[in-house]
Design an enzyme around this catalytic site. Structure first.
Site, short mmCIF file in Angstrom:
data_model
loop_
_atom_site.label_atom_id
_atom_site.label_comp_id
_atom_site.label_asym_id
_atom_site.label_seq_id
_atom_site.Cartn_x
_atom_site.Cartn_y
_atom_site.Cartn_z
N ASP A 137 0.83 -1.21 0.00
CA ASP A 137 0.00 0.00 0.00
C ASP A 137 0.87 1.26 0.00
O ASP A 137 2.09 1.21 0.27
CB ASP A 137 -0.91 -0.02 1.24
CG ASP A 137 -2.26 0.64 0.98
OD1 ASP A 137 -2.34 1.48 0.07
OD2 ASP A 137 -3.21 0.32 1.71
N ASP A 157 -10.79 2.06 -3.15
CA ASP A 157 -11.33 1.67 -1.84
C ASP A 157 -12.85 1.64 -1.87
O ASP A 157 -13.48 1.17 -0.94
CB ASP A 157 -10.87 2.67 -0.76
CG ASP A 157 -9.49 2.33 -0.21
OD1 ASP A 157 -8.89 1.33 -0.67
OD2 ASP A 157 -9.01 3.05 0.67
#
Ligand code: GLA
Length: 773
Positions: free
Chosen positions: A512, A582
């Site tokens: 990430d 997301d």
């Protein structure tokens, strides 16, 4: 980064090119070559990617010494440019493949129309330096130590090896050399271009702008520019706008790719909606740092697309003997619309760029506990979720954030990559063993490039972050960016990750990157070298990923950046999949996934089924609607399984079993966007066709029924018209009149009639060639 040559290049064709010079071949050789080419093209037959009817001929790169014209031909595409009388490399043609026998006249520089319009601006060049009165975006701009900033590049020599052409340019006076590189892909006609500038003078110079390439298109007034824009939880919005004279600057100044705009473009010519029919030129940059793509249309309506490092705040000093390589800019041409353009790109990504391009592994069905447990991870809780995930057919279990350091929320812990002893008192091994005993492999979330102020790492090395001494250090999500350009940071991060992978049996890392840069200083570097951070950081990121892959060949990696903020053709060469957003709302995802598919393959795209109502919009949808939305990519589950009913488990189990039967087609097949998401329409339909056309999968979605209207007929594409396909409804329903089996022609022309009514309804169908098991 290297790119690999494809296997279908016909080596014989390169006999004609003499290494390193302006030499040609005799007329006799050319005639036999032409005959050979025609023979090869008839032998190779139809191209599976271009089911619309074109045929694939051999790949060739030819140079004609009389006209000084270069001709790159592959698949259905020709790309032609020449050396003009000013020794400039001048673009001539890029489009549908032309027979090599067609005469192409020598390039002639264009004259300017007035004293305000110098010829250098009127002539479309392959690669042009800032100098000699250039006003369009330069490919390269240099400042010399003696104050000179003028650079004028001319052809010096060339070399053709296989499907690769390199051309050396040199300044008219100084020993500054630029080597252009062209590699053409035999199956798609996509060309990879980059440039390397080399300082052979005896003084240091500074490169102030450096692009990979300029792509040129002919004058026309009906171009339309397509771009992908977005934000966190709202990535991949397709923007279509007419192109007008002037400059459209696409860029990221963020230090990484960014989600505001993706380094991809398409230029369509013709009708407003060109999914099937327009001529389309498309391209994307292979770079995960700050980047730019300038699309310029001049007063004469000629178009130039120039891309590479972002010129903003850029400076790269080259000492004598040093060189700088640009990123790679990939581009292609499709004559059957944006649909074909994206199928070509998908094929190229999966079969040429992806780390697994030689033996592509089907993406496993993944469970990730982030949306279920957040930072609140521990052994017992994760084991319970793992058991439930295994019971529905999940193949990979991933713990997300929260397992390391003092990471109980997003204020602390980033940088401290040791297992949190309270949460996992005996380390991760017992959990990993449990996951393995459930026949799943194990994955872990990391965010290596970041640090919280509240971490052991930052307390020990406050100088390791990007910063300007004495200035504030802006935080985003309470974190700072480590300066990966520093050799010690690079060594530390590689060591930590290598140790993690060596200690534990980890099959997968979700890598990430949850903020962009601020104060991009590199105090440890000499001031005149500090801006090299833009290049060195990304080179080290690629270096670590490459080194880890080599040391741990079984490990797969996902590129995530708070969603889709680091997806580009650079990172996809080192990671196996990407997280597009997301935003897991299954309805929003239809548009997000549609936009994503313009540039990137469904096989690279993770799509999770999460809880309802979804946290993004508070929207409630059925579990099967959520599954069908996610089954259009690489399926993951992110829901809190502790809240599921027995019925939910049964639904999930059935749909996961069905997904496993179709995933190869979804992930690797040809995608047809039959009805695209559109605010004015409640319908969305996609179709994926297996490369051998034996299987097709159709997903149909209805936002909301209105006025009692029936779902419109859906006409499939890309099937073999002459063979029969058996229909199987995986979920949802069709009208009673649908036959159990019919020809490909029937499904493509008579069509399918879905029986969808209500709100947030969905259906999935499978068509399989008769006689195929
Ligand atoms: C980012 C990612 C999410 C999740 C969180 C964890 O937002 O995109 O999927 O991993 O970080 O902090």
């Amino acid at each position: 980064m290297s790119f690999k040559s494809t296997t279908r290049t016909v080596k014989h064709l390169h006999l004609s090119k003499k290494i390193g010079g302006d030499h040609g071949m005799s007329r006799g050789w050319r005639t036999s070559l032409l005959f050979f080419l025609l023979l090869m093209s008839s032998l190779l037959g139809r191209h599976p990617l271009r089911a619309e009817g074109a045929s694939q001929a051999a790949t060739s790169i030819l140079y004609d010494a009389q006209t000084r014209v270069f001709r790159i031909s592959a698949a259905d595409v020709s790309y032609i440019f020449g050396i003009n009388e000013r020794q400039q490399l001048q673009s001539i043609y890029w489009g549908q493949r032309l027979p090599d026998s067609d005469p192409i006249a020598a390039a002639r520089a264009a004259g300017g129309s007035s004293s305000f319009d110098l010829p250098v601006n009127a002539t479309q060049q392959e690669y042009v330096a800032w100098g000699g009165g250039l006003y369009v975006t330069p490919d390269v701009k240099i400042s010399f130590a003696d104050g000179n900033r003028d650079l004028v590049l001319q052809y010096a020599s060339h070399q053709i090896v296989g499907n690769h052409l390199s051309i050396m340019l040199k300044d008219v006076q100084r020993a500054v050399f630029v080597t252009l590189s062209y590699t053409v892909d035999a199956e798609t006609g996509i060309i990879a271009r980059n440039a390397r500038v080399e300082n052979r003078t005896d003084a240091a110079l500074t490169v102030e702008e450096m692009n990979a390439a300029t792509w040129s298109l002919p004058a026309a007034t009906d171009y339309q520019l397509d771009q992908l824009t977005g934000k966190w939880a709202g990535e991949w919005n397709l923007q279509r706008q007419p192109l007008h004279p002037g400059k459209t600057m696409m860029e990221s100044r963020r230090g990484s790719t960014g989600d505001e705009i993706n380094p991809w473009f398409a230029l369509e010519r013709g009708a407003a909606q060109g999914e099937q029919s327009n001529d389309v030129w498309f391209g994307a940059l292979g770079w995960s740092g700050s980047w730019q793509i300038a699309v310029e249309q001049d007063y004469a309506h000629q178009v130039r697309i120039t891309g590479g490092y972002d010129a903003f705040d850029f400076a790269y000093r080259l000492a004598p003997g040093e060189s700088l390589q640009s990123p790679v800019f990939y581009a292609g041409f499709a004559q059957h619309g944006t649909g074909e353009a994206s199928r070509l790109l998908h094929h190229y990504e999966l079969h040429t760029l992806a780390p697994q391009h030689e033996h592509w592994r089907t993406r496993p069905v993944l469970y990730n506990s982030w949306e279920a447990t957040g930072f609140d991870v521990d052994q017992a809780g994760q084991e319970a979720l793992a058991e439930k995930a295994a019971s529905i057919g999940v193949e990979r279990f991933v713990i997300d954030d929260g397992w390391f350091g003092q990471r109980n929320n997003d204020h602390a812990g980033l940088g401290d990559w040791y297992v949190n002893p309270k949460k996992f008192p005996r380390g991760l091994k017992p959990l990993i063993d449990k996951v393995h005993s459930l026949h799943m492999d194990f994955g872990l979330w990391v965010e290596p490039e970041m640090v919280n102020a509240d971490s052991d790492l930052y307390r020990a090395h406050p100088d390791w972050v990007l910063n300007f001494p004495g200035r504030p250090r802006t935080e985003g999500r309470n974190q700072m960016v480590l300066n990966l350009a520093r050799p010690d940071v690079r060594a530390y991060l590689y060591g930590v990750l290598d140790h993690l992978l060596a200690t534990y049996d980890i099959a997968f890392l979700k890598w990430d990157y949850n903020r962009n840069w601020s104060e991009p200083g590199w105090p440890a570097a000499a001031p005149e070298d500090a801006k090299k951070v833009y290049v060195a950081y990304v080179q080290n990121l690629y270096g670590i990923l490459g080194q880890l892959r080599a040391a741990h060949p079984g490990v797969e990696v996902e590129s995530c950046s708070g969603g889709g903020a680091r997806v580009d053709l650079g990172i996809v060469q080192l990671t196996d999949e990407v997280w597009p957003s997301d935003n897991t709302d299954p309805f929003d995802r239809l548009a997000i996934q549609n936009g994503f598919s313009y540039a990137y393959a469904p096989g690279l795209m993770m799509a999770w089924v999460t809880d309802s109502p979804n946290w993004v919009n508070g929207r409630s949808t059925s579990l099967s609607y959520r599954f069908l939305s996610s089954m259009q990519g690489s399926l993951g589950i992110g829901a809190n399984l502790n809240h599921w009913s027995a019925d939910d488990f049964q639904t999930a189990k059935n749909l996961i079993a069905q997904y496993k039967q179709i995933r190869q087609t979804v992930q690797q097949g040809s995608l047809y966007r039959l009805i695209e998401p559109n605010a004015d329409s409640p319908y969305v339909v996609t179709e994926s066709v297996a490369p051998n056309r034996q299987q097709a999968v159709v997903f149909a979605f209805l936002h909301s029924s209105q006025q009692g209207l029936a779902y419109p007929p859906v006409y499939l594409r890309g099937l073999d018209p002459s063979v029969n396909y058996r229909l199987k409804v995986l979920d949802g329903s069709l009208n009673d009149s649908a036959p159990a089996s019919a020809s490909g022609a029937f499904w493509m022309h008579y069509g399918l009639h879905f029986n969808l009514r209500g709100d947030y309804q969905a259906a999935a169908l499978l068509l399989e060639k008769e006689g195929v098991q």
